[in-house]
Structure formats: C-alpha cells, structure tokens
Design a protein around this motif. Structure first.
Motif, PDB file in Angstrom:
ATOM      1  N   ARG A 143      34.873  42.930  11.532  1.00 41.55           N
ATOM      2  CA  ARG A 143      34.165  43.939  10.737  1.00 41.55           C
ATOM      3  C   ARG A 143      34.495  45.331  11.270  1.00 41.55           C
ATOM      4  O   ARG A 143      34.897  45.493  12.427  1.00 41.55           O
ATOM      5  N   THR A 144      34.284  46.326  10.455  1.00 41.16           N
ATOM      6  CA  THR A 144      34.528  47.701  10.878  1.00 41.16           C
ATOM      7  C   THR A 144      33.443  48.148  11.846  1.00 41.16           C
ATOM      8  O   THR A 144      32.244  47.959  11.591  1.00 41.16           O
ATOM      9  N   ILE A 145      33.875  48.739  12.950  1.00 40.45           N
ATOM     10  CA  ILE A 145      32.944  49.283  13.944  1.00 40.45           C
ATOM     11  C   ILE A 145      32.885  50.797  13.748  1.00 40.45           C
ATOM     12  O   ILE A 145      33.911  51.476  13.756  1.00 40.45           O
ATOM     13  N   LEU A 146      31.688  51.312  13.568  1.00 41.60           N
ATOM     14  CA  LEU A 146      31.462  52.754  13.435  1.00 41.60           C
ATOM     15  C   LEU A 146      30.549  53.222  14.555  1.00 41.60           C
ATOM     16  O   LEU A 146      29.688  52.476  15.022  1.00 41.60           O
ATOM     17  N   VAL A 147      30.735  54.463  14.952  1.00 41.22           N
ATOM     18  CA  VAL A 147      29.767  55.108  15.832  1.00 41.22           C
ATOM     19  C   VAL A 147      29.344  56.412  15.186  1.00 41.22           C
ATOM     20  O   VAL A 147      30.178  57.138  14.624  1.00 41.22           O
ATOM     21  N   GLY A 148      28.050  56.690  15.221  1.00 48.20           N
ATOM     22  CA  GLY A 148      27.519  57.950  14.716  1.00 48.20           C
ATOM     23  C   GLY A 148      26.932  58.767  15.857  1.00 48.20           C
ATOM     24  O   GLY A 148      26.036  58.296  16.556  1.00 48.20           O
TER      25      GLY A 148
ATOM     26  N   GLU B 288      31.991  55.332  25.533  1.00 53.19           N
ATOM     27  CA  GLU B 288      32.588  54.356  26.443  1.00 53.19           C
ATOM     28  C   GLU B 288      32.692  52.980  25.784  1.00 53.19           C
ATOM     29  O   GLU B 288      33.692  52.266  25.949  1.00 53.19           O
ATOM     30  N   VAL B 289      31.673  52.592  25.023  1.00 51.07           N
ATOM     31  CA  VAL B 289      31.722  51.307  24.319  1.00 51.07           C
ATOM     32  C   VAL B 289      32.879  51.295  23.323  1.00 51.07           C
ATOM     33  O   VAL B 289      33.632  50.313  23.236  1.00 51.07           O
ATOM     34  N   MET B 290      33.049  52.361  22.579  1.00 48.12           N
ATOM     35  CA  MET B 290      34.156  52.430  21.620  1.00 48.12           C
ATOM     36  C   MET B 290      35.500  52.374  22.344  1.00 48.12           C
ATOM     37  O   MET B 290      36.440  51.690  21.886  1.00 48.12           O
ATOM     38  N   ARG B 291      35.613  53.057  23.458  1.00 48.50           N
ATOM     39  CA  ARG B 291      36.866  53.023  24.228  1.00 48.50           C
ATOM     40  C   ARG B 291      37.171  51.601  24.698  1.00 48.50           C
ATOM     41  O   ARG B 291      38.309  51.116  24.577  1.00 48.50           O
ATOM     42  N   ILE B 292      36.160  50.941  25.250  1.00 45.75           N
ATOM     43  CA  ILE B 292      36.337  49.577  25.748  1.00 45.75           C
ATOM     44  C   ILE B 292      36.752  48.640  24.622  1.00 45.75           C
ATOM     45  O   ILE B 292      37.690  47.839  24.760  1.00 45.75           O
TER      46      ILE B 292
END
Length: 513
Positions: free
Chosen positions: A333-338, A319-323
């Motif tokens: 900066r590049t945002i990554l999710v693992g 949800e954070v990435m979608r928002i």
C-alpha cells in the motif's frame, strides 16, 4: 547414536522454523534504526539550525522546504501543499533592563505576534494593575496607564514547584502555602473581573489608553519554565517575564518603589503568508490507492525551539520514512506522511488535509500520530473502532517485547475529539491512532515553554518509537484486506450513548482579525 542424531535433526528443524518465522523486513527495520539512526542529526538540523516553527514565520517556511529537500535526498517523493494563509510575523530581539531602583537585565521575551517597541526601545515606569471597585472606576483610572508598562498577571507566592515543597516542607507548611496561594489567586482573579474586561480586551484597553507595553508572566509550575503563547495587543509590545523577575518588579511597584525598565522588543510584520502541509510518499506496488499514514504536526510555539512539541514527533516520522524506504522500498500500500501546519491554533493543517483529500481518507488503512513529547510510547487506544483490538494487537505482537511491554492499551476505547491531529481523521471515521508518550515532565517543563529545546530529547525513547511505528506501518501495509471500520458509539459519563465527533473545517485565514 541414532537417538542423538534424531535429536540433533529435531533441533535443527526447530531452529529452521524459528528462522523462517523471523520476518527479515522487521529484522532490517530494527537493525537500521539501531545501527544507522539519523535522529540526532535531524533534531540538530531542525531545532538548532532552523529553530521554532510558529505558523506564518520565516522559520516555518524554512522547515517545510528543509523537510522536502531531506526526503528527496533519501529518494522519497515530497511536496508542500498549501491549505491557507496566515498573518506573517518575524520575531526579533527582546532585551529588557530594569534601570531603577537599580540595574539588572531581566529574563523575558515578547509573545508571539507581539507588536514591536519603537526603534531602540522605550523606557518607562512599571505599574501594577490596580484593585478597583468596578468597571466604571477602572475606566476612570485608565488614563493613568499612559506612558507606563502595566503588569497584569498573578504574581506567584513561591517559585518552588509543588514537588519541591512535598520533598522538603512540613505537611503543615505545605498545606498553609497552598491555602494562601489559592486565596491570593482568587483575589487576583476578582481584581481582573472588576475591570469588566476579558483576557483579550484588557490588554487592548490598556494600549488604547497609551500604555507603553504589557507585562505578563505565565509560570509553568516548574523551575525556570514559562509558557509562551500569543500577544493580545495590536500596537504596543507584550512581554512575558520569568517568575523571578516578574515577582521582583511586582513587589517593587506594589511597595511604591516605582521601578523603571527599558524595553526593546523588535519584531516585524511580514504581510499575509501561505501556510502548508509537507507530504511525503512511498508509492504502493499492489494497492497504490490504499494508504497507511504517519502523522505529526510540524509547527510549534516559539518560546523554545519546539523540541518535544513537536520536533520529536517530526523527526520520528521522518526517520520512519527513511527506514522504510531503505528496507521496504516497495510497499503493498502507499505510505504517506503528513507534517501538519498550524496544529497549535486548532489542528488546521490536518483538518484541511481531511477536507481536501476525501479519497485518501476513505481508503485509509491506518494512521499513526505522535505528538506529546519525547518519551517512549506508553498508551494506545482503539479510538472506538470495534475491531481495533484484533489488528492492532497482531501488529503490536511483531514489535520487540522490550518496546511494547509497558504500553497500556484500551480497546475499543472512545474517539478522540481533539488534542492532536489524529482526531481530524477519527472525526471522518478513519482508523487513526495516537502513539501517546510517557510524560518526562512534559506539561510543566516543555509543553509550550521557553525550555522546550534539543537538550530535553531522550533519543533512546524516540528510537524505540521509530522501531514501533515502522513495524506498525509495515504490518498495516502487508495486511491482506482493509481493516474493519465498524464504530462503537461512545458512552458519556452517565453511561448513555453520545455522538461521534463531527469533522470541523480548518481556519484557512488566520491571525488577521
């Protein structure tokens, strides 16, 4: 008239300054999270539609593929990165019926990676592990297990949690129960020790002697809750029974009633399966080789559907990435999710990522991890980074006060050595922080239990966490310079300096011993 005009102009100027002070990206993060939340849909699709995500199972692979597809539907690049292999296993049905001295369907399930029953199941007498003099006597007794189901867990003296006793019992009765329980558990542990075998070896000795199966019960100290972990047997099924049904069978067997059960536990070995992390990315525009990360483990045990451990952390980070993609699509900066695999067996996915991507770890601005349940964030530690108070404090100040007012902070804190995936990064001296949640009876009722299901999610709390995490990521991306990574060497209980945690390699071939 002139005085009133000046006052009005001053008020307008003040309001104008206030309006400028309100960051439109933060306003839009809050608005998107509250007015267009996808959390319930994500939770339903993952937990009800796919189910639990035990490493090496088809559901784990389905979850990885679902997450990639979901990210791509939002215009976010995503991929599955293989980091190892695991024993493949597919859970089937578990049906347990007591057929003597009367008929009752029992509540229980086979443990993870349990061998299956013969086709159609098998019927046999249930016996209790006997209290014998020593290991030699136990070896002499072992042939008696042939063709039987053997109970090896401590039966509970009461099925009521302690809080229920505290509410209703007299003080004397409560204390007497606890004393009797402690003595009973001590005696049972001695019974186990006298077999001369450990927790892993005992079930294998019983199956080698011809037992039809092993019966356990790992009560979680809450009404209806049992913890469901892995089987130690290699040839016959191991099943966990509810406290109530285990106790009934135990009393019947112990009193000579010779209870009989029919157990049909079907599962399938599927060979060696690849294991993955799911990684999603929003590319940075100004400093693409510097990174801000979101982190949550994707796998679960499979007693329930892995809702609070760690479905809530998973859907939170999605949800954070979608928002952010919606309101902040061009981060500095590049945002990554693992979304890590096999956290439950030793942080394996995140340890593999740290080992395989040193260039990302070296240029990590901050990582935010969430794992322990559905509650709103209640604790934040600086993890031993000397200047964490300065930058985390500034970033937190941008989060609505109703979200941060009850968060307890510890600065600089001590580095976490384990427990969840942030520790894999902390060990590599990267600034990684755990967004630790309120309990909501997590340990007793949902952590690794049969009750860890969708209905336990508190979506208001998860939504607040999404706002918090999204703003923290945004602020970390906007920070002009890389944050300080100066470390404070942790102190032990004696007040003396200790060592910083050491990075550990993952288990890249698991469950195949």
């Amino acid at each position: 008239m002139k005085k009133r005009y000046l006052l009005g102009m001053g008020l307008m100027l003040f309001l104008g300054i206030q309006a400028q002070a309100q960051d439109p990206v933060i306003e839009n993060i809050i608005k998107e999270a509250r007015e267009n939340s996808q959390l319930k849909d994500l939770g339903h699709e993952l937990l009800d539609g796919i189910g639990p995500r035990l490493v090496g199972t088809p559901q784990m692979q389905q979850a990885h593929d679902w997450a990639v597809e979901k990210y791509q539907s939002w215009g976010i690049e995503a991929r599955n990165e293989q980091w190892g292999e695991w024993r493949g296993w597919d859970r089937g049905i578990t049906h347990i019926d007591m057929v003597e001295p009367w008929v009752r369907s029992l509540s229980g399930m086979q443990l993870a990676w349990s061998p299956s029953s013969p086709e159609g199941g098998a019927q046999g007498e249930v016996i209790v592990l006997p209290d014998l003099a020593d290991a030699a006597t136990f070896q002499t007794w072992l042939p008696n297990a042939k063709g039987k189901y053997v109970m090896i867990s401590t039966p509970q003296m009461t099925g009521r949690p302690d809080y229920n006793w505290e509410e209703w019992a007299t003080e004397e009765s409560f204390e007497r129960m606890k004393e009797e329980r402690a003595e009973f558990e001590r005696a049972w542990n001695q019974r186990l020790q006298k077999t001369g075998l450990g927790r892993r070896e005992l079930p294998q000795a019983l199956e080698d002697a011809g037992a039809l199966g092993i019966i356990t019960s790992y009560w979680s100290r809450g009404f209806g809750a049992n913890k469901i972990f892995s089987a130690m047997t290699k040839k016959v099924p191991t099943v966990d029974l509810s406290l109530e049904d285990y106790g009934m069978l135990f009393r019947l067997a112990d009193s000579g009633k010779k209870p009989m059960i029919h157990l049909n536990a079907q599962s399938k070995e599927t060979g060696v399966q690849p294991t993955f992390n799911t990684i999603a990315e929003i590319k940075g525009t100004e400093k693409p080789d510097e990174y801000v990360m979101l982190s949550a483990h994707f796998d679960s045990w499979d007693g329930g559907t892995g809702a609070t451990d760690n479905g809530t952390g998973t859907i939170l980070m999605m949800e954070v990435m979608r928002i952010l993609k919606e309101v902040y699509p061009n981060p500095k900066r590049t945002i990554l999710v693992g979304h890590w695999g096999s956290e439950e067996q030793g942080l394996n996915g995140s340890r593999a990522f740290v080992e395989d991507h040193p260039e990302i770890v070296a240029n990590l601005q901050a990582l935010f991890n969430q794992d322990n349940g559905t509650g709103r964030v209640a604790n934040l530690s600086g993890q031993g980074f000397v200047d964490s108070y300065e930058y985390l404090g500034r970033w937190l100040s941008k989060v609505p006060r109703e979200i941060t007012r009850d968060i307890e902070t510890t600065f600089p804190g001590n580095p976490g050595g384990g427990g969840s995936d942030y520790a894999s990064f902390v060990a590599a001296k990267a600034p990684a922080f755990n967004l630790s949640s309120l309990s909501w009876s997590y340990y007793n009722y949902t952590w690794h239990t049969n009750l860890d299901t969708y209905d336990k999610i508190v979506f208001d709390d998860v939504q607040n966490n999404a706002i918090l995490a999204a703003i923290m990521v945004y602020m970390a991306c906007e920070e002009p310079e890389m944050v300080s990574k100066e470390l404070r060497i942790p102190l032990g209980r004696n007040g003396e300096p200790t060592d910083w945690p050491t990075p550990r390699s993952p288990t890249r071939k698991g469950g195949m011993d």
